[in-house]
Design an enzyme around this catalytic site. Structure first.
Site, mmCIF file in Angstrom:
data_model
loop_
_atom_site.group_PDB
_atom_site.id
_atom_site.type_symbol
_atom_site.label_atom_id
_atom_site.label_comp_id
_atom_site.label_asym_id
_atom_site.label_seq_id
_atom_site.Cartn_x
_atom_site.Cartn_y
_atom_site.Cartn_z
ATOM 1 N N SER A 187 0.873 -1.351 0.088
ATOM 2 C CA SER A 187 0.026 -0.021 -0.027
ATOM 3 C C SER A 187 0.851 1.247 -0.023
ATOM 4 C CB SER A 187 -1.067 0.082 1.402
ATOM 5 O OG SER A 187 -1.495 1.254 1.493
ATOM 6 N N TYR B 271 -2.241 -0.280 10.348
ATOM 7 C CA TYR B 271 -2.177 -0.808 8.839
ATOM 8 C C TYR B 271 -1.132 -0.323 8.075
ATOM 9 C CZ TYR B 271 -3.828 -0.592 4.157
ATOM 10 O OH TYR B 271 -3.920 -0.827 2.752
#
Length: 257
Positions: free
Chosen positions: A141, A155
């Site tokens: 990501s 995250y």
């Protein structure tokens, strides 16, 4: 560049995984799809077989069951004869600020996005090393570009760790002049079921089909590392790296303290 026909995709029942499955089936690939929601996988497989005539294998898989990951990848290889490409895509988008009683949520994020991804990488690489061929694709990501505050902390950390794993492996293989390739993808905000669960409103989100096209193009180029889509997220990446801390924190909704 080697021909890659037999492709494994984890987290293939929705979102980017489903989009990649459709795109690769349209290109004539045979697929091995894994996810927890087997009913959705089977519906997708039936559609792809009917539309494209592809071989599509499906398995129910919780990637946090590490023994099942190794077993599933081995079964896929046995049925297809070889694995040419494995796309480590399964993940979750949860998390919260640290120290506010959300340890279990943050732990689950790290275990799913990092430890379970490690299991997938290990299982794929054991097969690739035996074959002396293969292409490992790790979907991380853009959140890995810089430590993330508040609800994205765990995250971002999970994806940063995943990038480090994939890049370290790629360096090793390049130094050994191995025929095995590794690609690390850093998607920006692409509309999908995954980011529907995020508490923050993603800026500059691109449509699913636009994101999937960019991802598939990067995968097929077998580049070492790619931000996808390159526009606008290559520019966003630079901006995020240079952004003052207070401004960075304001871009993410703070948790309730």
């Amino acid at each position: 560049m080697a021909s890659r026909k037999n492709t494994v995709i984890t987290g293939a029942s929705s979102g980017l995984g489903e989009g990649m499955a459709r795109a690769f089936a349209a290109k004539g690939h045979d697929l091995a799809l894994a996810a927890r929601r087997v009913d959705r996988l089977d519906t997708l497989a039936a559609e792809l077989k009917s539309t494209h005539g592809s071989t599509v294998l499906t398995r129910g898989l919780d990637v946090n069951d590490h023994a099942a990951v190794f077993r599933t990848f081995a079964e896929f290889r046995a049925e297809l004869g070889s694995l040419d490409r494995v796309i480590v895509n399964a993940g979750i988008s949860h998390g919260n600020s640290l120290g506010i009683g959300q340890f279990e949520e943050n732990r689950r994020t790290l275990e799913t996005n990092l430890v379970a991804a490690l299991a997938q990488i290990e299982a794929a690489m054991e097969i690739f090393r035996e074959q002396r061929a293969g292409h490992l694709v790790v979907v991380a990501s853009l959140a890995a570009a810089r430590p993330q505050p508040t609800i994205l902390n765990a995250y971002g950390a999970s994806k940063s760790g995943l990038v480090s794993l994939a890049e370290g492996l790629r360096y090793e293989l390049v130094a050994a002049r191995s025929p095995i390739k590794v690609t690390t993808l850093l998607p920006g905000y692409i509309a999908s079921e995954l980011n529907d669960t995020q508490q923050a409103t993603p800026p500059m989100m691109v449509k699913t089909d636009v994101g999937v096209r960019a991802i598939v193009k990067a995968i097929e180029s077998e580049t070492g590392r790619a931000i996808v889509p390159a526009f606008p997220y290559s520019f966003v990446n630079v901006a995020v790296r240079l952004m003052p801390i207070r401004m960075l924190v304001k871009t993410v909704q703070p948790a309730n303290h």
